[in-house]
Every structure is written in structure tokens, then in C-alpha cells.
Design an enzyme around this catalytic site. Structure first.
Site, PDB file in Angstrom:
ATOM      1  NE  ARG A  99     -10.900   3.901  13.218  1.00 41.07           N
ATOM      2  CZ  ARG A  99     -11.312   4.640  14.251  1.00 41.07           C
ATOM      3  NH1 ARG A  99     -12.475   4.378  14.838  1.00 41.07           N
ATOM      4  NH2 ARG A  99     -10.574   5.631  14.703  1.00 41.07           N
ATOM      5  CB  THR A 117      -5.826  -2.472   6.179  1.00 40.51           C
ATOM      6  OG1 THR A 117      -4.712  -2.217   5.327  1.00 40.51           O
ATOM      7  CG2 THR A 117      -7.111  -2.379   5.374  1.00 40.51           C
ATOM      8  NE  ARG A 131     -13.135   6.510  10.117  1.00 46.44           N
ATOM      9  CZ  ARG A 131     -13.671   6.839  11.278  1.00 46.44           C
ATOM     10  NH1 ARG A 131     -14.976   6.987  11.388  1.00 46.44           N
ATOM     11  NH2 ARG A 131     -12.919   6.997  12.351  1.00 46.44           N
ATOM     12  CG  HIS A 136      -8.403   1.544  15.642  1.00 43.45           C
ATOM     13  ND1 HIS A 136      -8.023   2.637  16.374  1.00 43.45           N
ATOM     14  CD2 HIS A 136      -8.356   1.940  14.343  1.00 43.45           C
ATOM     15  CE1 HIS A 136      -7.755   3.639  15.568  1.00 43.45           C
ATOM     16  NE2 HIS A 136      -7.960   3.253  14.316  1.00 43.45           N
ATOM     17  N   GLY A 140       0.877  -1.167   0.000  1.00 45.67           N
ATOM     18  CA  GLY A 140       0.000   0.000   0.000  1.00 45.67           C
ATOM     19  C   GLY A 140       0.916   1.219   0.000  1.00 45.67           C
TER      20      GLY A 140
HETATM   21  N1  LIG Z   1      -5.058   1.165  12.253  1.00 44.35           N
HETATM   22  C1  LIG Z   1      -5.069   2.475  12.291  1.00 44.35           C
HETATM   23  O1  LIG Z   1      -4.874   3.062  13.346  1.00 44.35           O
HETATM   24  C2  LIG Z   1      -5.266   3.258  11.036  1.00 44.35           C
HETATM   25  C3  LIG Z   1      -4.929   4.614  10.979  1.00 44.35           C
HETATM   26  C4  LIG Z   1      -5.110   5.297   9.781  1.00 44.35           C
HETATM   27  C5  LIG Z   1      -5.606   4.616   8.664  1.00 44.35           C
HETATM   28  N2  LIG Z   1      -5.903   3.308   8.761  1.00 44.35           N
HETATM   29  C6  LIG Z   1      -6.360   2.545   7.597  1.00 44.35           C
HETATM   30  O2  LIG Z   1      -5.224   2.294   6.756  1.00 44.35           O
HETATM   31  C7  LIG Z   1      -5.666   2.082   5.429  1.00 44.35           C
HETATM   32  C8  LIG Z   1      -4.817   2.905   4.464  1.00 44.35           C
HETATM   33  O3  LIG Z   1      -4.946   4.277   4.709  1.00 44.35           O
HETATM   34  P1  LIG Z   1      -4.273   5.344   3.710  1.00 44.35           P
HETATM   35  O4  LIG Z   1      -4.614   6.677   4.257  1.00 44.35           O
HETATM   36  O5  LIG Z   1      -2.861   5.013   3.462  1.00 44.35           O
HETATM   37  O6  LIG Z   1      -5.133   5.068   2.397  1.00 44.35           O
HETATM   38  P2  LIG Z   1      -4.750   5.410   0.882  1.00 44.35           P
HETATM   39  O7  LIG Z   1      -5.990   5.306   0.100  1.00 44.35           O
HETATM   40  O8  LIG Z   1      -3.980   6.668   0.815  1.00 44.35           O
HETATM   41  O9  LIG Z   1      -3.760   4.216   0.462  1.00 44.35           O
HETATM   42  C9  LIG Z   1      -4.187   2.908   0.305  1.00 44.35           C
HETATM   43  C10 LIG Z   1      -3.411   2.305  -0.831  1.00 44.35           C
HETATM   44  O10 LIG Z   1      -3.728   0.925  -0.908  1.00 44.35           O
HETATM   45  C11 LIG Z   1      -3.664   0.569  -2.277  1.00 44.35           C
HETATM   46  N3  LIG Z   1      -4.341  -0.715  -2.485  1.00 44.35           N
HETATM   47  C12 LIG Z   1      -5.664  -0.990  -2.609  1.00 44.35           C
HETATM   48  N4  LIG Z   1      -5.847  -2.315  -2.792  1.00 44.35           N
HETATM   49  C13 LIG Z   1      -4.615  -2.877  -2.771  1.00 44.35           C
HETATM   50  C14 LIG Z   1      -4.141  -4.209  -2.886  1.00 44.35           C
HETATM   51  N5  LIG Z   1      -4.971  -5.230  -3.069  1.00 44.35           N
HETATM   52  N6  LIG Z   1      -2.822  -4.422  -2.819  1.00 44.35           N
HETATM   53  C15 LIG Z   1      -1.950  -3.394  -2.641  1.00 44.35           C
HETATM   54  N7  LIG Z   1      -2.340  -2.116  -2.524  1.00 44.35           N
HETATM   55  C16 LIG Z   1      -3.650  -1.870  -2.576  1.00 44.35           C
HETATM   56  C17 LIG Z   1      -4.306   1.737  -2.985  1.00 44.35           C
HETATM   57  O11 LIG Z   1      -3.960   1.757  -4.350  1.00 44.35           O
HETATM   58  C18 LIG Z   1      -3.738   2.911  -2.196  1.00 44.35           C
HETATM   59  O12 LIG Z   1      -2.554   3.420  -2.799  1.00 44.35           O
HETATM   60  C19 LIG Z   1      -7.160   2.402   5.440  1.00 44.35           C
HETATM   61  O13 LIG Z   1      -7.900   1.207   5.523  1.00 44.35           O
HETATM   62  C20 LIG Z   1      -7.345   3.216   6.700  1.00 44.35           C
HETATM   63  O14 LIG Z   1      -8.647   3.136   7.203  1.00 44.35           O
HETATM   64  C21 LIG Z   1      -5.770   2.627   9.920  1.00 44.35           C
HETATM   65  O1  LIG Z   2     -10.317   6.973  11.554  1.00 43.89           O
HETATM   66  C1  LIG Z   2      -9.940   6.362  10.559  1.00 43.89           C
HETATM   67  O2  LIG Z   2     -10.707   5.989   9.668  1.00 43.89           O
HETATM   68  C2  LIG Z   2      -8.479   6.085  10.370  1.00 43.89           C
HETATM   69  C3  LIG Z   2      -7.822   5.562  11.589  1.00 43.89           C
HETATM   70  O3  LIG Z   2      -8.453   4.433  12.095  1.00 43.89           O
HETATM   71  C4  LIG Z   2      -7.635   6.596  12.651  1.00 43.89           C
HETATM   72  O4  LIG Z   2      -7.959   6.340  13.803  1.00 43.89           O
HETATM   73  O5  LIG Z   2      -7.115   7.683  12.320  1.00 43.89           O
END
Ligand SMILES: NC(=O)c1ccc[n+]([C@@H]2O[C@H](COP(=O)([O-])OP(=O)(O)OC[C@H]3O[C@@H](n4cnc5c(N)ncnc54)[C@H](O)[C@@H]3O)[C@@H](O)[C@H]2O)c1
Ligand SMILES: O=C(O)C[C@H](O)C(=O)O
Length: 399
Positions: A89, A120, A83, A176, A10
């Protein structure tokens, strides 16, 4: 000695930030992987061109072939969809479940010895699916959320007490989601527990309760402000701390989504708990004593993760058939109100969406009705948007 290899699956907002931090900290050579051809290669080249300026030595490369992650020591997974305002989420469960399966297969084939950190969302359920699909042992696959949630809590407390963030420690446990559990009793300023600081007149119960709620809504607050995605700087920093603890065998005690085998009454499921991360991955889950109120809150959070896991299991069962009704599925998962609805920032985002889209929302006096309707619309819009990335995301990983 060869450098460590860090693979980032990603290459979006978090992926790019992770690569920059890993470079600046000279943690190892970095490979960015993404299904969007050009994005990982472009970001890698851009970062490599920053290296002479910043003075770091790390090879940066990008690829859409899983073979590029071969031999990775650490893999951080952010692949999938983030999202937007009006979503929880949990609404991401349909699309991201299939992404986790394809990423897990890619890891299984190419880097089965890696330590894997999943980011993710919805995190606790996604990390479980990823671990199963990768076939890696549970101690080598962990979810990042607790460090982020605790960092938010620490930041808000530091602001409240007007002290350095460095001196504030805090713990947020559980899933989370809206039901996460910021633990006031285990939060301190230089070792002085928050309840003692309250007795010393540093703050009030009400103000701390507001900080707890703001922590729970921390993700939604950022989503409401950004409007086009979710937080990425603090999430990337948080995952890097976990990767460093593994690579340097620091054995840091960090809250993370770990596979529980009875701890906190959780069996065979990932949920946010304090754990020690060292050279063997998750080396120990630490069971701290909780009072009745804390136990109740944690149980509520565990229940929410459990319900969502069932939804994911249904989605997996139906994979290959017609796409399951994600909206209903997410609803089923505890019937939770999204953090978004509670967050004032998110409310602002929802209001804006409603103003743009709806001609039917006439009365500003009927704000609550308008808010609900706009949130629904945003969800429907998002469900449609999910279709686009779904196709490549579920494609078989190329090796
Ligand atoms: N756990 C946490 O605390 C937390 C915090 C922030 C964001 N997140 C989550 O992290 C994820 C990514 O966030 P982001 O801001 O980087 O999103 P983003 O959209 O900027 O990046 C996601 C990337 O994943 C790629 N992608 C999609 N399907 C794919 C696959 N099968 N294989 C490889 N790459 C693929 C997309 O092309 C994109 O570049 C989201 O699900 C978000 O909700 C979680
Ligand atoms: O809130 C989100 O969708 C992204 C992440 O889980 C966060 O807590 O920032």
C-alpha cells in the site's frame, strides 16, 4: 424533510459499490465524482435504472465538476490508485498524496460542512493529508480501515468457530498496513473472549495465530487473487457503516483512523483507534487497556505510520519539482516487507508475473530469488503505470 446528500469522490470499484449500497439503504441522494469523464455519469445512470427494480428512491448523478458535491452531508473519498500484485500500500504514497491534496481543495471549496470518510491508501497518511488540505476540523475527517480489518478478522474467526458472523466481535487497531494489530483479547463470540474459547477447546493458539496473520495479509490476499486491483465490496460496506453512524447519530464504537491528540501516546497524527462516531463526527477516542505485548505491537504500527508520514511530508515539499523517488521513499518508511510477500495468494500472483515477464528466471528451485525479482519488476511497472493517472489527478479541481 430533504434527503441527505452523499458525495462519492472516486467512482471506481469502491465508489460504484458505495453508490449501490447507499441507494439500497436509502441513505440519501448520491453524487458520484470522478476525473474520468463519463464514468461517474454512466455508473449513476446505471444505478438509477436499477432503482425501480430494487425499489429505492434516491437521486443518482455523476459529474467531473466539484460543484456537484455542494452541500454534501457525507463525502466518501476513494479517489486515487489501488495497488496491484507485487506492491505494498505504501507504494501508492506518491500518486495518492497529490490526489488527496486536490480532493481536499475540492471539498474545502464546495462542502466544508461535510463528514468526510477517507478510504484511499496508504490510509492513515492519506487521511491526514486530506484533512489538512480540506481545512475541515479533525473530528469531521476520518479514515476507514479498522472496520474492514476487523470484519476480515470476524469472518475468519466465525469460520474457525463455526458460528454466525453476527455473534463475532473483534477489534483491529493501528495503521492499515502489515503491522496492524488484531486484538485477540478483545475478540469474542457473543461476549465470550477468544482466550476463554481456547481454554474450552474451540481452537488452538496456532490456528488463531494463523488467523491473525491472514487478517494482516487480508488486503494482499485479495489483490493476489484479483490481480487488477484491490478489494471493494467489504471496503464499501465498512465505510457505509461509518456513514450511517454519523447520519443517524448512532454513536457506534468502531475502529477507525482518527486524529489522536495524545491517546495511545500518539500526538497530532491519524491512526486506527476505537472511536465513537455520531452526529458530531468522531466524538470520542476510546482508550482501552493493553497489555505489554499489545502495546508493543501497537507502537510498532504507530512507528510505521509515523515513518510514512515523513515520506509524505517530503513528497509534499517536493511537489511541483521533479517527482520524488517513490520506491526509495516507500522503502524508507520502515523498511517493511510488504504484506504481499507474506501472503501466499500474493506469492502466487508474483510467481505468475515472473513467469510471464522473465526469461532469465530459469530455475524453479530458486523460487525465493525469483519472487524477489518479480516483486521488484511489478513495482517498477507500477511506477510507470502511475504516470498516466498522475496528470489529471493533480489538476486543479474545477468548482
Ligand atoms: N482503506 C481501506 O481499507 C481500503 C480498502 C480498499 C481499497 N482502498 C484504497 O481505495 C482506493 C480506491 O480503490 P478502488 O478499488 O475504488 O480503485 P479504482 O481504481 O477502482 O477507483 C479509483 C478511482 O479514482 C479516480 N481518481 C483518480 N484520481 C482522482 C482525482 N484526483 N479525483 C477524483 N477521482 C480520481 C479514478 O479515475 C478511479 O475511477 C485505492 O487507493 C485503494 O488502495 C483502501
Ligand atoms: O490491500 C489493499 O491494497 C486494499 C485495502 O487496503 C485492503 O485492505 O483491502
Amino acid at each position: 424533510m430533504a434527503r441527505n446528500k452523499i458525495a462519492l469522490i472516486g467512482a471506481g470499484n469502491i465508489g460504484g459499490t458505495l453508490a449501490l449500497l447507499a441507494g439500497l439503504k436509502e441513505m440519501g441522494d448520491v453524487v458520484l465524482f470522478d476525473i474520468m469523464d463519463g464514468i461517474p455519469q454512466g455508473k449513476a445512470l446505471d444505478l438509477a435504472e436499477a432503482s425501480p427494480v430494487e425499489g429505492f428512491d434516491a437521486a443518482m448523478s455523476g459529474s467531473k465538476n466539484y460543484s456537484a458535491i455542494k452541500g454534501a452531508d457525507v463525502i466518501i473519498v476513494t479517489a486515487g490508485v489501488a495497488r496491484k500484485p507485487g506492491m505494498s500500500r505504501d507504494d501508492l504514497i506518491g500518486i495518492n498524496t497529490s490526489v488527496m491534496k486536490s480532493v481536499g481543495e475540492g471539498i474545502k471549496k464546495n462542502a466544508p460542512k461535510a463528514f468526510v470518510i477517507c478510504i484511499t491508501n496508504p490510509l492513515d497518511v492519506m487521511v491526514g493529508i486530506l484533512q489538512k488540505a480540506s481545512g475541515l476540523p479533525a473530528n469531521k475527517v476520518v479514515g476507514m480501515a479498522g472496520v474492514l480489518d476487523s470484519a476480515r478478522f470476524r469472518y475468519f474467526l466465525a469460520e474457525e468457530f463455526k458460528v454466525s458472523v453476527e455473534d463475532v466481535t473483534a477489534f483491529v487497531l493501528g495503521g492499515h498496513g502489515d503491522t496492524m494489530v488484531p486484538l485477540i483479547r478483545y475478540s469474542t463470540v457473543a461476549g465470550i473472549p477468544v482466550p476463554d474459547l481456547l481454554k474450552m477447546g474451540w481452537s488452538t493458539k496456532k490456528r488463531i495465530a494463523d488467523i491473525v496473520q491472514r487478517t494482516r495479509d487480508g488486503g494482499a490476499e485479495i489483490v493476489g487473487l484479483l490481480k487488477t486491483g484491490s478489494a471493494f465490496y467489504a471496503p464499501a460496506s465498512s465505510a457505509i457503516v461509518m456513514a450511517e453512524s454519523y447520519l443517524k447519530d448512532k454513536r457506534r464504537l468502531l475502529p477507525a483512523a482518527a486524529f489522536c491528540t495524545g491517546q495511545y501516546g500518539v500526538r497530532n497524527m491519524y491512526v486506527g483507534v476505537p472511536c465513537i462516531i455520531g452526529a458530531n463526527g468522531v466524538e470520542k477516542i476510546v482508550e482501552i487497556s493493553l497489555n505489554a505485548a499489545e502495546k508493543k505491537m501497537l507502537q510498532k504500527s504507530i512507528d510505521a505510520v509515523q515513518s510514512l508520514s515523513k515520506v509524505a511530508a517530503d513528497i509534499e515539499k517536493n511537489a511541483g519539482k521533479e517527482a520524488p523517488a517513490k520506491k526509495g521513499a516507500a522503502k524508507k518508511a520502515g523498511g517493511k516487507k510488504s504484506a504481499a510477500k507474506k501472503s501466499s495468494a500474493k506469492k502466487a500472483g508474483a510467481k505468475k508475473a515472473a513467469a510471464k515477464k522473465s526469461t532469465a528466471k530459469k530455475s524453479s528451485a530458486k523460487k525465493s530469488v525469483a519472487k524477489k525479482a518479480s516483486a521488484k519488476k511489478a513495482r517498477a511497472k507500477k511506477a510507470a503505470a502511475k504516470v498516466a493517472p498522475a496528470a489529471p489527478a493533480t489538476s486543479t479541481p474545477s468548482s
